[in-house]
Design a protein around this motif. Structure first.
Motif, PDB file in Angstrom:
ATOM      1  N   CYS A  24      53.367-122.765  67.991  1.00 47.60           N
ATOM      2  CA  CYS A  24      53.826-121.367  67.885  1.00 47.60           C
ATOM      3  C   CYS A  24      54.140-120.784  69.264  1.00 47.60           C
ATOM      4  O   CYS A  24      55.166-120.118  69.460  1.00 47.60           O
ATOM      5  CB  CYS A  24      52.766-120.517  67.183  1.00 47.60           C
ATOM      6  SG  CYS A  24      52.622-120.887  65.428  1.00 47.60           S
ATOM      7  N   LEU A  25      53.266-121.050  70.239  1.00 48.45           N
ATOM      8  CA  LEU A  25      53.498-120.504  71.590  1.00 48.45           C
ATOM      9  C   LEU A  25      54.746-121.111  72.220  1.00 48.45           C
ATOM     10  O   LEU A  25      55.530-120.418  72.875  1.00 48.45           O
ATOM     11  CB  LEU A  25      52.274-120.766  72.473  1.00 48.45           C
ATOM     12  CG  LEU A  25      51.048-119.898  72.163  1.00 48.45           C
ATOM     13  CD1 LEU A  25      49.839-120.352  72.977  1.00 48.45           C
ATOM     14  CD2 LEU A  25      51.353-118.413  72.427  1.00 48.45           C
ATOM     15  N   LEU A  26      54.943-122.429  72.008  1.00 49.72           N
ATOM     16  CA  LEU A  26      56.144-123.070  72.565  1.00 49.72           C
ATOM     17  C   LEU A  26      57.405-122.485  71.931  1.00 49.72           C
ATOM     18  O   LEU A  26      58.404-122.235  72.617  1.00 49.72           O
ATOM     19  CB  LEU A  26      56.088-124.591  72.337  1.00 49.72           C
ATOM     20  CG  LEU A  26      55.213-125.361  73.325  1.00 49.72           C
ATOM     21  CD1 LEU A  26      54.923-126.774  72.806  1.00 49.72           C
ATOM     22  CD2 LEU A  26      55.894-125.431  74.707  1.00 49.72           C
ATOM     23  N   LEU A  27      57.355-122.255  70.615  1.00 48.02           N
ATOM     24  CA  LEU A  27      58.528-121.678  69.938  1.00 48.02           C
ATOM     25  C   LEU A  27      58.781-120.249  70.422  1.00 48.02           C
ATOM     26  O   LEU A  27      59.934-119.847  70.629  1.00 48.02           O
ATOM     27  CB  LEU A  27      58.337-121.722  68.424  1.00 48.02           C
ATOM     28  CG  LEU A  27      58.445-123.126  67.816  1.00 48.02           C
ATOM     29  CD1 LEU A  27      57.901-123.155  66.377  1.00 48.02           C
ATOM     30  CD2 LEU A  27      59.894-123.630  67.843  1.00 48.02           C
ATOM     31  N   ASP A  28      57.710-119.473  70.612  1.00 50.00           N
ATOM     32  CA  ASP A  28      57.879-118.102  71.143  1.00 50.00           C
ATOM     33  C   ASP A  28      58.618-118.152  72.480  1.00 50.00           C
ATOM     34  O   ASP A  28      59.515-117.354  72.754  1.00 50.00           O
ATOM     35  CB  ASP A  28      56.521-117.428  71.377  1.00 50.00           C
ATOM     36  CG  ASP A  28      55.770-117.142  70.076  1.00 50.00           C
ATOM     37  OD1 ASP A  28      56.372-117.270  68.996  1.00 50.00           O
ATOM     38  OD2 ASP A  28      54.570-116.804  70.163  1.00 50.00           O
ATOM     39  N   GLU A  29      58.220-119.133  73.330  1.00 53.88           N
ATOM     40  CA  GLU A  29      58.804-119.226  74.674  1.00 53.88           C
ATOM     41  C   GLU A  29      60.244-119.747  74.637  1.00 53.88           C
ATOM     42  O   GLU A  29      61.124-119.212  75.315  1.00 53.88           O
ATOM     43  CB  GLU A  29      57.926-120.168  75.511  1.00 53.88           C
ATOM     44  CG  GLU A  29      58.418-120.367  76.922  1.00 53.88           C
ATOM     45  CD  GLU A  29      57.751-121.568  77.594  1.00 53.88           C
ATOM     46  OE1 GLU A  29      56.561-121.842  77.336  1.00 53.88           O
ATOM     47  OE2 GLU A  29      58.451-122.251  78.374  1.00 53.88           O
ATOM     48  N   LEU A  30      60.468-120.786  73.830  1.00 50.17           N
ATOM     49  CA  LEU A  30      61.782-121.445  73.846  1.00 50.17           C
ATOM     50  C   LEU A  30      62.826-120.677  73.032  1.00 50.17           C
ATOM     51  O   LEU A  30      64.024-120.890  73.199  1.00 50.17           O
ATOM     52  CB  LEU A  30      61.657-122.887  73.332  1.00 50.17           C
ATOM     53  CG  LEU A  30      60.813-123.811  74.226  1.00 50.17           C
ATOM     54  CD1 LEU A  30      60.520-125.141  73.526  1.00 50.17           C
ATOM     55  CD2 LEU A  30      61.504-124.055  75.568  1.00 50.17           C
ATOM     56  N   LEU A  31      62.352-119.812  72.128  1.00 48.59           N
ATOM     57  CA  LEU A  31      63.280-119.015  71.297  1.00 48.59           C
ATOM     58  C   LEU A  31      62.966-117.531  71.477  1.00 48.59           C
ATOM     59  O   LEU A  31      62.468-116.869  70.570  1.00 48.59           O
ATOM     60  CB  LEU A  31      63.108-119.393  69.820  1.00 48.59           C
ATOM     61  CG  LEU A  31      63.419-120.839  69.426  1.00 48.59           C
ATOM     62  CD1 LEU A  31      63.016-121.091  67.979  1.00 48.59           C
ATOM     63  CD2 LEU A  31      64.906-121.137  69.618  1.00 48.59           C
ATOM     64  N   PRO A  32      63.267-116.974  72.679  1.00 54.44           N
ATOM     65  CA  PRO A  32      62.858-115.591  72.958  1.00 54.44           C
ATOM     66  C   PRO A  32      63.476-114.568  72.012  1.00 54.44           C
ATOM     67  O   PRO A  32      62.919-113.486  71.837  1.00 54.44           O
ATOM     68  CB  PRO A  32      63.308-115.388  74.417  1.00 54.44           C
ATOM     69  CG  PRO A  32      64.281-116.480  74.703  1.00 54.44           C
ATOM     70  CD  PRO A  32      63.969-117.617  73.792  1.00 54.44           C
ATOM     71  N   ASP A  33      64.620-114.916  71.404  1.00 56.35           N
ATOM     72  CA  ASP A  33      65.273-113.946  70.516  1.00 56.35           C
ATOM     73  C   ASP A  33      64.920-114.146  69.042  1.00 56.35           C
ATOM     74  O   ASP A  33      65.535-113.524  68.165  1.00 56.35           O
ATOM     75  CB  ASP A  33      66.804-114.053  70.663  1.00 56.35           C
ATOM     76  CG  ASP A  33      67.246-113.730  72.080  1.00 56.35           C
ATOM     77  OD1 ASP A  33      66.558-112.903  72.713  1.00 56.35           O
ATOM     78  OD2 ASP A  33      68.238-114.323  72.542  1.00 56.35           O
TER      79      ASP A  33
END
Ligand code: NAD
Ligand code: DAU
Length: 361
Positions: free
Chosen positions: A276-285
């Motif tokens: 979840c944290l990686l997705l938050d970072e890699l997909l900021p929008d």
């Protein structure tokens, strides 16, 4: 099958089974990129195997694909005779625990009968070889830490841990491991068995925890966590597993078992939180951030093993192997790979799987 040219200038000739699945395809990519081995890839193309997974090496002069069942004796005999392998490496299997709960029959067929058939035909072939080729031949069977059963909060699995499989999947793998052992002790076939912990990385079919969570998160769907999410697995980046297998088939001692693990124990909740944290970072929008809001606790897997942990000191001390990726670096690469290969995910899921819960029977 007459496409195989026997003169290979001393290069290893590797018969890979299951080379269109997750680990087998990563292994084929490793052989193409980092060795001069010649490859025959025997795969039935079940729901878990797809030619798109090896599309980039389809026309490579050192790779040949053959569609078929490892339990088909005529096919396997003819393929072995035509290809004349130096090594036979068996990745082909039914691999998903949840599916083994819903329908164990395919697991018995492929994992037990199929492995028996490979051993039977490998032995017949090995007996025809001259002394030099007999001494070089290896049959490496790729297996799992799940054959050892479930650990409590402490301890690790070593090569001497007694077998105690708990799911139809792990029981079928345990049976196949015993057959491999017997073909070494009874007939002298030079076999090796590797028992590895949970793999993750590119090309894993999206029924497994990590790709399932990534793909569900992208669509804003619930991220299913079985039970309380406290079950522990030991995670290894798939390319590290592939390097270990190639090292073992070249340097390992026939008749031996080698445990392979990432020394990277995580609860399932820790794995999902990391994703979840990686997705938050890699997909900021992303409309779904923070993705952790999608976490959903669901009914537990029947017979869910509590904890797996591998003692990999034998392969480290005797063969000099150790993982190159950390959990953090491997997970970052994995999430980025799925974001970059959504077309592959769509292709392998098409007509096969839409993310539904499996294994509740
Ligand atoms: P996978 O399900 O992704 O791939 C299995 C491949 O085998 C598919 O390409 C499928 O088409 C093929 N196959 C299935 N039945 C066949 C048959 N009868 N004949 C020929 N081909 C057939 O599996 P995976 O995750 O790549 O696992 C590979 C091996 O590694 C398995 O033996 C598994 O038990 C073992 N293993 C897996 C893990 C893991 O975390 N994935 C960990 C340790 C060990
Ligand atoms: O340990 C090696 C084994 O690892 C291999 O032999 C198997 O082939 C491979 O599939 C894997 O088995 P697991 O059952 O551990 O993998 P899976 O990805 O199915 O599940 C990992 C953990 O996550 C497990 O504790 C169950 C849990 N889980 C799984 C799914 C699919 C969830 O909480 N939610 C899910 O939706």
């Amino acid at each position: 099958m007459s496409q195989f040219v026997r003169n290979s200038n001393g290069r290893a000739r590797v018969l890979v089974t299951g080379g269109c699945g997750f680990i087998g395809s990563n292994f084929i990519h490793h052989l193409i990129e980092d060795t001069n081995a010649e490859i025959a890839n025997l795969d039935l193309l079940t729901y878990a195997g797809n030619l798109q997974t090896v599309a980039d090496v389809a026309d490579h002069p050192r790779h040949r694909f053959v569609q078929g069942d490892i339990a088909d004796s005529n096919l396997v005999r003819q393929l072995i005779d035509d290809f004349a392998p130096t090594y036979l490496i068996n990745f082909a299997a039914e691999s998903h625990v949840d599916r083994s709960i819903d329908g164990p029959a395919d697991f018995i067929h492929t994992n037990i009968v199929g492995t028996y058939n490979l051993l039977d035909n490998a032995l017949s072939y090995w007996r025809t070889l001259d002394n030099v080729d007999q001494a070089r031949f290896r049959f490496l069977h790729v297996s799992t830490d799940e054959v050892y059963g479930s650990l409590g909060d402490h301890g690790t699995f070593s090569e001497d841990t007694p077998y105690a499989p708990n799911s139809p999947y792990s029981a079928s793998k345990a049976a196949s491991d015993h057959l491999v052992r017997a073909w070494y002790h009874t007939y002298g076939l030079p076999t090796l068995t590797t028992n590895c912990s949970n793999n993750y990385g590119p090309y894993q079919f999206p029924e497994k925890l990590i790709p399932l969570v990534i793909l569900n998160a992208l669509e804003g769907k619930p991220l299913p966590i079985y039970g309380d999410g406290q079950n522990v697995r030991d995670w290894l980046f798939v390319e590290d597993h592939c390097r270990a297998i190639w090292l073992t088939v070249n340097e390992g001692k026939p008749g031996e078992i080698y445990n392979i693990g990432g020394n990277s124990e995580k609860t399932n909740l820790e794995v999902v939180d990391t994703l979840c944290l990686l997705l938050d970072e890699l997909l900021p929008d992303s409309l779904h951030s923070p993705h952790s809001q999608l976490k959903t606790f669901v009914a537990d897997r029947p017979g869910h093993d509590w904890r797996y942990a591998i003692d990999a000191s034998k392969i480290r001390n005797q063969l000099g192997w150790q993982p190159q990726e950390t959990f953090e670096s491997g997970m970052r690469k994995t999430v980025q790979w799925y974001l970059d290969h959504l077309d592959w995910c769509e292709a392998v899921n098409a007509d096969n799987y839409d993310g539904q819960r499996l294994g509740l029977q």
